[in-house]
Design a protein around this motif. Structure first.
Motif, PDB file in Angstrom:
ATOM      1  N   LYS A  82     -45.538  92.903  53.716  1.00 18.30           N
ATOM      2  CA  LYS A  82     -44.528  92.011  54.295  1.00 18.30           C
ATOM      3  C   LYS A  82     -45.156  91.056  55.307  1.00 18.30           C
ATOM      4  O   LYS A  82     -44.881  89.850  55.303  1.00 18.30           O
ATOM      5  CB  LYS A  82     -43.449  92.877  54.968  1.00 18.30           C
ATOM      6  CG  LYS A  82     -42.083  92.300  54.779  1.00 18.30           C
ATOM      7  CD  LYS A  82     -41.016  93.261  55.174  1.00 18.30           C
ATOM      8  CE  LYS A  82     -39.807  92.394  55.476  1.00 18.30           C
ATOM      9  NZ  LYS A  82     -38.718  93.136  55.988  1.00 18.30           N
ATOM     10  N   VAL A 132     -48.342  90.252  55.587  1.00 19.64           N
ATOM     11  CA  VAL A 132     -49.300  89.348  54.923  1.00 19.64           C
ATOM     12  C   VAL A 132     -48.532  88.208  54.238  1.00 19.64           C
ATOM     13  O   VAL A 132     -48.913  87.033  54.320  1.00 19.64           O
ATOM     14  CB  VAL A 132     -50.190  90.116  53.910  1.00 19.64           C
ATOM     15  CG1 VAL A 132     -51.060  89.148  53.112  1.00 19.64           C
ATOM     16  CG2 VAL A 132     -51.070  91.133  54.620  1.00 19.64           C
ATOM     17  N   ALA A 133     -47.402  88.563  53.598  1.00 26.11           N
ATOM     18  CA  ALA A 133     -46.579  87.539  52.931  1.00 26.11           C
ATOM     19  C   ALA A 133     -46.100  86.510  53.961  1.00 26.11           C
ATOM     20  O   ALA A 133     -46.134  85.296  53.704  1.00 26.11           O
ATOM     21  CB  ALA A 133     -45.392  88.193  52.233  1.00 26.11           C
ATOM     22  N   ALA A 134     -45.705  87.001  55.135  1.00 28.13           N
ATOM     23  CA  ALA A 134     -45.213  86.085  56.170  1.00 28.13           C
ATOM     24  C   ALA A 134     -46.325  85.139  56.615  1.00 28.13           C
ATOM     25  O   ALA A 134     -46.114  83.928  56.775  1.00 28.13           O
ATOM     26  CB  ALA A 134     -44.693  86.890  57.357  1.00 28.13           C
ATOM     27  N   ARG A 135     -47.526  85.662  56.759  1.00 24.82           N
ATOM     28  CA  ARG A 135     -48.661  84.835  57.203  1.00 24.82           C
ATOM     29  C   ARG A 135     -49.032  83.804  56.114  1.00 24.82           C
ATOM     30  O   ARG A 135     -49.278  82.638  56.417  1.00 24.82           O
ATOM     31  CB  ARG A 135     -49.854  85.746  57.536  1.00 24.82           C
ATOM     32  CG  ARG A 135     -51.106  85.032  57.954  1.00 24.82           C
ATOM     33  CD  ARG A 135     -50.999  84.324  59.311  1.00 24.82           C
ATOM     34  NE  ARG A 135     -52.180  83.519  59.564  1.00 24.82           N
ATOM     35  CZ  ARG A 135     -52.188  82.201  59.774  1.00 24.82           C
ATOM     36  NH1 ARG A 135     -51.042  81.525  59.791  1.00 24.82           N
ATOM     37  NH2 ARG A 135     -53.310  81.554  59.974  1.00 24.82           N
ATOM     38  N   ILE A 136     -49.031  84.228  54.876  1.00 26.65           N
ATOM     39  CA  ILE A 136     -49.361  83.277  53.797  1.00 26.65           C
ATOM     40  C   ILE A 136     -48.305  82.167  53.758  1.00 26.65           C
ATOM     41  O   ILE A 136     -48.629  80.973  53.654  1.00 26.65           O
ATOM     42  CB  ILE A 136     -49.471  83.992  52.415  1.00 26.65           C
ATOM     43  CG1 ILE A 136     -50.683  84.937  52.412  1.00 26.65           C
ATOM     44  CG2 ILE A 136     -49.598  82.972  51.279  1.00 26.65           C
ATOM     45  CD1 ILE A 136     -50.864  85.746  51.126  1.00 26.65           C
ATOM     46  N   HIS A 137     -47.046  82.569  53.916  1.00 31.23           N
ATOM     47  CA  HIS A 137     -45.961  81.580  53.930  1.00 31.23           C
ATOM     48  C   HIS A 137     -46.178  80.560  55.038  1.00 31.23           C
ATOM     49  O   HIS A 137     -46.052  79.332  54.827  1.00 31.23           O
ATOM     50  CB  HIS A 137     -44.618  82.310  54.109  1.00 31.23           C
ATOM     51  CG  HIS A 137     -43.432  81.414  53.963  1.00 31.23           C
ATOM     52  ND1 HIS A 137     -42.268  81.593  54.670  1.00 31.23           N
ATOM     53  CD2 HIS A 137     -43.225  80.300  53.213  1.00 31.23           C
ATOM     54  CE1 HIS A 137     -41.410  80.635  54.356  1.00 31.23           C
ATOM     55  NE2 HIS A 137     -41.970  79.855  53.454  1.00 31.23           N
ATOM     56  N   LEU A 184     -44.162  88.280  48.715  1.00 30.35           N
ATOM     57  CA  LEU A 184     -44.357  86.839  48.929  1.00 30.35           C
ATOM     58  C   LEU A 184     -43.284  86.030  48.192  1.00 30.35           C
ATOM     59  O   LEU A 184     -42.779  85.027  48.702  1.00 30.35           O
ATOM     60  CB  LEU A 184     -45.772  86.444  48.472  1.00 30.35           C
ATOM     61  CG  LEU A 184     -46.198  85.007  48.730  1.00 30.35           C
ATOM     62  CD1 LEU A 184     -46.092  84.642  50.209  1.00 30.35           C
ATOM     63  CD2 LEU A 184     -47.642  84.769  48.254  1.00 30.35           C
ATOM     64  N   ARG A 237     -40.187  86.224  50.254  1.00 34.32           N
ATOM     65  CA  ARG A 237     -40.356  85.411  51.465  1.00 34.32           C
ATOM     66  C   ARG A 237     -40.177  83.924  51.138  1.00 34.32           C
ATOM     67  O   ARG A 237     -39.497  83.189  51.847  1.00 34.32           O
ATOM     68  CB  ARG A 237     -41.762  85.683  52.011  1.00 34.32           C
ATOM     69  CG  ARG A 237     -42.140  84.872  53.193  1.00 34.32           C
ATOM     70  CD  ARG A 237     -41.676  85.539  54.459  1.00 34.32           C
ATOM     71  NE  ARG A 237     -41.710  84.594  55.548  1.00 34.32           N
ATOM     72  CZ  ARG A 237     -41.487  84.908  56.804  1.00 34.32           C
ATOM     73  NH1 ARG A 237     -41.183  86.144  57.129  1.00 34.32           N
ATOM     74  NH2 ARG A 237     -41.546  83.999  57.740  1.00 34.32           N
ATOM     75  N   LEU A 271     -47.766  92.869  47.300  1.00 36.20           N
ATOM     76  CA  LEU A 271     -47.733  91.552  47.943  1.00 36.20           C
ATOM     77  C   LEU A 271     -47.015  90.497  47.094  1.00 36.20           C
ATOM     78  O   LEU A 271     -46.292  89.657  47.640  1.00 36.20           O
ATOM     79  CB  LEU A 271     -49.167  91.101  48.275  1.00 36.20           C
ATOM     80  CG  LEU A 271     -49.289  89.788  49.016  1.00 36.20           C
ATOM     81  CD1 LEU A 271     -48.424  89.751  50.270  1.00 36.20           C
ATOM     82  CD2 LEU A 271     -50.746  89.513  49.404  1.00 36.20           C
TER      83      LEU A 271
END
Ligand SMILES: Cc1cc2nc3c(=O)[nH]c(=O)nc-3n(C[C@H](O)[C@H](O)[C@H](O)COP(=O)(O)OP(=O)(O)OC[C@H]3O[C@@H](n4cnc5c(N)ncnc54)[C@H](O)[C@@H]3O)c2cc1C
Lengths: 319, 256
Positions: free
Chosen positions: B240, B242-247, A310, A313, A306
């Motif tokens: 991927k 999860v990263a999008a949701r956190i972003h 992240l 991203r 992650l």
């Protein structure tokens, strides 16, 4: 019911924990006595005036306890317990609390419970809730009185009670037998300019980081977030990050807008330093990790997958 | 100079904890046990003091199960002697608490006659406010917990005791004394598996303590798994997504 609260202070200011314990003791209807240990009578009086809401305050003013001295303060506390015969002695779960409570319990032949988060009256005495196994479990104990407890910071929200502070009564226990001397006080080294206490955004890594070879991953995410990088205690102890970056009980207390954390279990000593952060997002592969009870958002995703995802991203989203 | 280091086994907290029926103990059947991480620091600090001052180090444990292996690890790490306190209990009873075990440990300490006792400040299964101050009170020795540096000068010990907010003090104590160690001066050393294998057949001396377990509150205590409702909103999916949701969450709040 009488409670004797060991009042900690630093730089002339009574610690918040004293008022948290006061509220907890009041919630079981206790008459609350405070004990101050300090170097001279003037300091004792000045601290005493801060103790609004207490029903009685006594103080030991002696150069031996001018700075906290584990052995001399234990002698003083035991003397106060002998004269005041409290039903429950409360110390905070702090260094002093750890030193004093169990020692006092053995010396005064009282039962002792640590890590208390709540107390209620029951027929025979008190019903106590405490935290064990790094915050993964709670324990409920019928605590016979008289007893000794250490109370978790934050067990009650500190707020002072109205009313005048009681007059301070001086106690003069014989501290001459102490074999312990305080030689030097050490204040934290702030020369690096890092100030987690003021940071708006913090990314904290825990023991699961595993070593400095993984540090660049964490640094890249911190940079993408424009966040300060922080660590839990094991990260600092292992030398992966400097002490100034430690969050928690024996590190810095922080209150950022974002506290993102990865591979930190959420032990009570860590939570103490960060639980009032505005937004807490926790990454931990153990779904039972205590941090998920405090975090606003959580994921059981592997941090090593992650963190880079992240970072990528954020970097693509920010550009 | 003789140092006794007290070692305890602790459940591995990243394993899933379950409770026995009635909640008197954790279910020990499937869970792993490890040297308590803070006792690991205590062990390292003891060996560091041995190397710096030529002290003798004896490791003591009072485990009903796994004690021998624990003490062999201590030998591999550099202690000179080990002592296992026999700690027989009925099979079904939970292992005795720190409070219960204290008189047995005190008896062992009196037999070993150390100048300094070191143990970890915390053991996560300990409801009774930690071992070091209990031992010190029973022995009537000075004690300091939350210690992160230990220096010896003859029979005077200087420790660094840590407080909130990064504050600390150097505290001097006359020996004999007890310390609850938080952090050793350097991280616990690695021991090669081969070294441990070499010690596999080493006999671990046992002592039968005459002291009884002390009374504790275990009968009056039940354990509970805390209520997790109201906790974190969990984000599911691969890294991927999860990263999008956190972003997304960070953008909604104006944090990125
Ligand atoms: C007096 C005292 C003061 C203390 N002060 C502090 C303090 O100031 N600050 C502090 O932090 N601690 C402090 N501690 C220590 C505290 O008790 C805990 O030991 C510590 O917080 C644990 O750190 P951790 O969460 O990083 O490690 P652990 O508890 O070992 O947790 C590691 C976590 O990482 C998770 N994990 C493992 N692999 C992965 C992966 N691949 N992906 C995602 N997650 C993974 C695991 O599930 C686990 O939950 C103090 C203790 C005492 C006794």
């Amino acid at each position: 019911m009488r409670a004797l609260i060991f009042v900690e202070h630093s730089n002339g200011v009574v610690s918040e924990n004293a008022f948290e314990m006061l509220l907890l003791a009041k919630s079981i209807g206790a008459e609350c006595h405070g004990l101050i240990c300090t170097g001279d009578a003037g300091a004792a009086q000045a601290l005493g005036t801060q103790l609004t809401g207490f029903d009685a305050v006594s103080a030991v003013a002696d150069p031996t306890v001018g700075h906290y001295n584990p052995e001399a303060v234990l002698i003083a506390l035991k003397a106060a317990v002998e004269t005041q015969a409290p039903d429950v002695v409360m110390t905070s779960y702090s260094t002093a609390g750890v030193d004093l409570a169990a020692g006092l319990a053995v010396r005064s032949e009282r039962p002792m419970l640590g890590y208390v988060t709540d107390l209620e009256l029951n027929s025979g005495g008190l019903s106590a809730t405490s935290q064990v196994y790094g915050g993964k479990l709670t324990a409920k104990t019928d605590l016979p009185l008289p007893a000794v407890t250490t109370v978790m910071p934050g067990a009650r929200k500190a707020g002072s009670l109205s009313g005048a502070a009681p007059a301070v009564t001086m106690l003069k226990p014989d501290l001459s037998g102490a074999r312990t001397r305080v030689r030097e006080i050490i204040t934290p080294d702030n020369s690096s300019g890092v100030n987690l206490g003021n940071a708006d955004m913090i990314f904290c890594v825990g023991r699961a980081l595993g070593g400095t070879e993984k540090l660049p991953l964490a640094e890249a995410l911190a940079a993408a977030l424009k966040a300060e990088l922080a660590g839990s205690r094991p990260v600092i102890d292992a030398g992966w990050l400097p002490k100034i970056r430690q969050v928690g009980k024996s590190g810095t207390k922080v209150k950022p807008k974002l506290y993102l954390m990865a591979g930190v279990s959420g032990a009570p000593e860590h939570l103490e330093g960060m639980e009032s952060s505005e937004l807490i997002i926790a990454i931990n592969s153990d779904e039972q990790a205590p941090i998920f009870r405090k975090a606003h958002y959580g994921t059981a995703c592997d941090m090593f997958q992650l963190i880079p995802a992240l970072t990528e991203r954020l970097n693509s989203g920010n550009s | 100079m003789h140092i006794a280091v007290i070692l305890r086994l602790n459940p591995v907290l990243t394993d899933e904890l379950e409770l026995t029926e009635g909640g008197k103990d954790i279910d020990r059947e499937w869970i792993g046990f490890e040297l308590n991480p803070m006792d690991d620091q205590a062990l390292e600090q003891s060996v560091l003091l041995k190397e710096a001052h030529g002290a003798k180090v004896t490791a003591i444990a009072a485990e009903a199960e796994g004690g021998e292996r624990l003490l062999r690890t201590a030998l591999a790490r550099g202690v000179d002697d080990v002592l296992l306190i026999s700690n027989k209990k009925d099979d079904d009873a939970p292992p005795p608490s720190s409070r219960a075990r204290t008189p047995l440990l005190v008896e062992a300490i009196k037999q070993v006659k150390p100048d300094l006792v070191i143990t970890g400040i915390l053991s996560t299964d300990d409801l009774y406010g930690e071992l070091a101050p209990q031992l010190a009170a029973c022995l009537n020795w000075p004690q300091a917990s939350a210690v992160s540096d230990v220096r010896l000068d003859g029979m005077v010990l200087t420790v660094r005791q840590e407080y909130a907010g990064g504050m600390a003090a150097l505290i001097e104590m006359d020996l004999p004394a007890v310390i609850g160690l938080q952090t050793a001066a350097s991280p616990p050393r690695y021991v090669a598996g081969s070294k441990l294998r070499d010690l596999l057949n080493t006999k671990v001396p046992e002592m039968e303590a005459s002291a009884e377990f002390a009374e504790d509150l275990s009968e009056a205590t039940t354990l509970n798994l805390p209520d997790t409702s109201g906790g974190a909103e969990m984000i599911e999916g691969d890294a991927k997504s999860v990263a999008a949701r956190i972003h997304e969450i960070l953008m909604e709040r104006g944090l990125v």
